[in-house]
Scaffold this motif. Sequence first.
Motif, PDB file in Angstrom:
ATOM      1  N   ALA A   1       0.818  -1.219   0.000  1.00 40.93           N
ATOM      2  CA  ALA A   1       0.000   0.000   0.000  1.00 40.93           C
ATOM      3  C   ALA A   1       0.848   1.264   0.000  1.00 40.93           C
ATOM      4  O   ALA A   1       0.442   2.282  -0.574  1.00 40.93           O
ATOM      5  N   VAL A   2       2.022   1.194   0.631  1.00 42.92           N
ATOM      6  CA  VAL A   2       2.910   2.367   0.648  1.00 42.92           C
ATOM      7  C   VAL A   2       3.936   2.301  -0.482  1.00 42.92           C
ATOM      8  O   VAL A   2       4.860   3.100  -0.541  1.00 42.92           O
ATOM      9  N   ASP A   3       3.757   1.313  -1.382  1.00 43.72           N
ATOM     10  CA  ASP A   3       4.562   1.178  -2.604  1.00 43.72           C
ATOM     11  C   ASP A   3       6.058   1.032  -2.300  1.00 43.72           C
ATOM     12  O   ASP A   3       6.892   1.703  -2.888  1.00 43.72           O
ATOM     13  N   LEU A   4       6.369   0.091  -1.372  1.00 44.17           N
ATOM     14  CA  LEU A   4       7.761  -0.103  -0.978  1.00 44.17           C
ATOM     15  C   LEU A   4       8.227  -1.552  -1.121  1.00 44.17           C
ATOM     16  O   LEU A   4       9.260  -1.922  -0.582  1.00 44.17           O
ATOM     17  N   ARG A   5       7.484  -2.363  -1.857  1.00 44.59           N
ATOM     18  CA  ARG A   5       7.860  -3.768  -2.007  1.00 44.59           C
ATOM     19  C   ARG A   5       9.280  -3.899  -2.572  1.00 44.59           C
ATOM     20  O   ARG A   5      10.060  -4.752  -2.125  1.00 44.59           O
TER      21      ARG A   5
ATOM     22  N   GLN B   1      11.800   6.071   4.078  1.00 43.86           N
ATOM     23  CA  GLN B   1      11.817   5.807   5.518  1.00 43.86           C
ATOM     24  C   GLN B   1      10.511   6.250   6.169  1.00 43.86           C
ATOM     25  O   GLN B   1       9.955   5.533   7.007  1.00 43.86           O
ATOM     26  N   GLN B   2      10.016   7.425   5.778  1.00 44.48           N
ATOM     27  CA  GLN B   2       8.791   7.913   6.397  1.00 44.48           C
ATOM     28  C   GLN B   2       7.598   7.059   5.991  1.00 44.48           C
ATOM     29  O   GLN B   2       6.694   6.827   6.802  1.00 44.48           O
ATOM     30  N   ARG B   3       7.584   6.547   4.768  1.00 37.01           N
ATOM     31  CA  ARG B   3       6.479   5.655   4.373  1.00 37.01           C
ATOM     32  C   ARG B   3       6.533   4.346   5.150  1.00 37.01           C
ATOM     33  O   ARG B   3       5.495   3.800   5.537  1.00 37.01           O
ATOM     34  N   PHE B   4       7.732   3.820   5.416  1.00 32.75           N
ATOM     35  CA  PHE B   4       7.823   2.647   6.291  1.00 32.75           C
ATOM     36  C   PHE B   4       7.329   2.994   7.693  1.00 32.75           C
ATOM     37  O   PHE B   4       6.670   2.183   8.355  1.00 32.75           O
ATOM     38  N   ALA B   5       7.641   4.216   8.151  1.00 33.96           N
ATOM     39  CA  ALA B   5       7.177   4.638   9.473  1.00 33.96           C
ATOM     40  C   ALA B   5       5.650   4.718   9.522  1.00 33.96           C
ATOM     41  O   ALA B   5       5.029   4.359  10.531  1.00 33.96           O
ATOM     42  N   VAL B   6       5.028   5.169   8.429  1.00 31.35           N
ATOM     43  CA  VAL B   6       3.565   5.206   8.377  1.00 31.35           C
ATOM     44  C   VAL B   6       3.005   3.784   8.372  1.00 31.35           C
ATOM     45  O   VAL B   6       2.043   3.482   9.083  1.00 31.35           O
ATOM     46  N   ALA B   7       3.611   2.881   7.598  1.00 33.14           N
ATOM     47  CA  ALA B   7       3.162   1.478   7.596  1.00 33.14           C
ATOM     48  C   ALA B   7       3.285   0.887   8.993  1.00 33.14           C
ATOM     49  O   ALA B   7       2.388   0.162   9.454  1.00 33.14           O
ATOM     50  N   ARG B   8       4.375   1.184   9.675  1.00 34.56           N
ATOM     51  CA  ARG B   8       4.563   0.696  11.050  1.00 34.56           C
ATOM     52  C   ARG B   8       3.459   1.229  11.961  1.00 34.56           C
ATOM     53  O   ARG B   8       2.926   0.511  12.790  1.00 34.56           O
TER      54      ARG B   8
ATOM     55  N   VAL C   1       3.165  10.922   1.752  1.00 32.89           N
ATOM     56  CA  VAL C   1       2.903  10.635   3.164  1.00 32.89           C
ATOM     57  C   VAL C   1       1.579  11.257   3.601  1.00 32.89           C
ATOM     58  O   VAL C   1       0.773  10.618   4.290  1.00 32.89           O
ATOM     59  N   LEU C   2       1.316  12.477   3.169  1.00 31.91           N
ATOM     60  CA  LEU C   2       0.049  13.126   3.509  1.00 31.91           C
ATOM     61  C   LEU C   2      -1.130  12.354   2.934  1.00 31.91           C
ATOM     62  O   LEU C   2      -2.157  12.175   3.603  1.00 31.91           O
ATOM     63  N   ASP C   3      -1.006  11.862   1.706  1.00 29.15           N
ATOM     64  CA  ASP C   3      -2.066  11.033   1.114  1.00 29.15           C
ATOM     65  C   ASP C   3      -2.338   9.798   1.961  1.00 29.15           C
ATOM     66  O   ASP C   3      -3.494   9.415   2.181  1.00 29.15           O
ATOM     67  N   LEU C   4      -1.276   9.147   2.438  1.00 31.86           N
ATOM     68  CA  LEU C   4      -1.433   7.950   3.273  1.00 31.86           C
ATOM     69  C   LEU C   4      -2.181   8.276   4.562  1.00 31.86           C
ATOM     70  O   LEU C   4      -3.085   7.541   4.982  1.00 31.86           O
ATOM     71  N   LEU C   5      -1.802   9.376   5.196  1.00 32.07           N
ATOM     72  CA  LEU C   5      -2.473   9.763   6.436  1.00 32.07           C
ATOM     73  C   LEU C   5      -3.925  10.140   6.170  1.00 32.07           C
ATOM     74  O   LEU C   5      -4.834   9.752   6.917  1.00 32.07           O
ATOM     75  N   ARG C   6      -4.161  10.882   5.098  1.00 27.63           N
ATOM     76  CA  ARG C   6      -5.529  11.295   4.763  1.00 27.63           C
ATOM     77  C   ARG C   6      -6.395  10.071   4.482  1.00 27.63           C
ATOM     78  O   ARG C   6      -7.540   9.975   4.945  1.00 27.63           O
ATOM     79  N   ARG C   7      -5.848   9.102   3.721  1.00 29.87           N
ATOM     80  CA  ARG C   7      -6.608   7.877   3.401  1.00 29.87           C
ATOM     81  C   ARG C   7      -6.871   7.035   4.642  1.00 29.87           C
ATOM     82  O   ARG C   7      -7.862   6.297   4.691  1.00 29.87           O
ATOM     83  N   SER C   8      -5.996   7.135   5.624  1.00 34.39           N
ATOM     84  CA  SER C   8      -6.189   6.304   6.818  1.00 34.39           C
ATOM     85  C   SER C   8      -7.439   6.713   7.591  1.00 34.39           C
ATOM     86  O   SER C   8      -7.977   5.923   8.369  1.00 34.39           O
ATOM     87  N   THR C   9      -7.933   7.941   7.363  1.00 34.87           N
ATOM     88  CA  THR C   9      -9.167   8.347   8.030  1.00 34.87           C
ATOM     89  C   THR C   9     -10.399   7.704   7.394  1.00 34.87           C
ATOM     90  O   THR C   9     -11.459   7.673   8.014  1.00 34.87           O
ATOM     91  N   ASP C  10     -10.247   7.182   6.182  1.00 38.31           N
ATOM     92  CA  ASP C  10     -11.388   6.580   5.485  1.00 38.31           C
ATOM     93  C   ASP C  10     -11.955   5.386   6.241  1.00 38.31           C
ATOM     94  O   ASP C  10     -13.138   5.072   6.117  1.00 38.31           O
ATOM     95  N   SER C  11     -11.096   4.707   7.015  1.00 40.68           N
ATOM     96  CA  SER C  11     -11.563   3.546   7.774  1.00 40.68           C
ATOM     97  C   SER C  11     -11.949   3.928   9.196  1.00 40.68           C
ATOM     98  O   SER C  11     -12.118   3.049  10.047  1.00 40.68           O
ATOM     99  N   GLY C  12     -12.093   5.213   9.454  1.00 39.46           N
ATOM    100  CA  GLY C  12     -12.581   5.654  10.761  1.00 39.46           C
ATOM    101  C   GLY C  12     -11.508   6.033  11.763  1.00 39.46           C
ATOM    102  O   GLY C  12     -11.827   6.347  12.907  1.00 39.46           O
ATOM    103  N   ARG C  13     -10.236   5.990  11.348  1.00 39.48           N
ATOM    104  CA  ARG C  13      -9.194   6.407  12.283  1.00 39.48           C
ATOM    105  C   ARG C  13      -9.222   7.927  12.448  1.00 39.48           C
ATOM    106  O   ARG C  13      -9.533   8.660  11.524  1.00 39.48           O
TER     107      ARG C  13
END
Length: 197
Positions: free
Chosen positions: A106-110, A125-132, A158-170
């Motif tokens: 999802a964070v495109d780091l495979r 590194q920050q995208r891995f930190a968001v995945a963590r 990174v902002l997109d990842l955080l913004r999308r994480s609210t879609d599931s109610g976080r």
Amino acid sequence: MLDGVDLDLMPGELVAVVGPSGSGKSTLLHLAGGLDLPEAGEVEVAGERLSGRSDAELARLRARHVGFVFQAFHLVAELSGEENVRLAARFGTRDAADRVAALIDAVDLRAVARSLPAQLSGGEQQRFAVARALVNDPTVILADEPTGNLDARSGATVLDLLRRSTDSGRAVLVVTHDPAVTARADRVLRLHDGSLA
């Protein structure tokens, strides 16, 4: 030091906190995540009060409900990006381990999952930190200047990842100086000398 701060984070909401250095922004995050406890007042996370809990109880509550994203990444240098995410999963539920691969995709780091932090760019590194931060499916994400050390493109990812994480109610609480973050927040709070202005 904070003075009389009253803050409710709602599920699905991204709230940005801005203010000058020393205004209490990092203190607010530490209190919200149970890293520090208030001298007065009360902090609740997912309906659970933090006061009166042992360090072990606070650690379990954080593992269940809180994901942290730090400005300085705080990845373990001797572990690959994927291993850093797996390490966090060990402190969560059994399902967390199953989510590691999906989050890395999802964070495109495979392609760089087995690289050590020193071999990664700041954005990686920050995208891995968001995945963590997401691996244990937290109720709330607390992010301290998550785009502060990144170029515009990596910061936007990174902002997109955080913004999308609210879609599931976080709920997401972000301390920032970045106008791109405040532009996409549901609310912007201003701290000045420990008080919400």
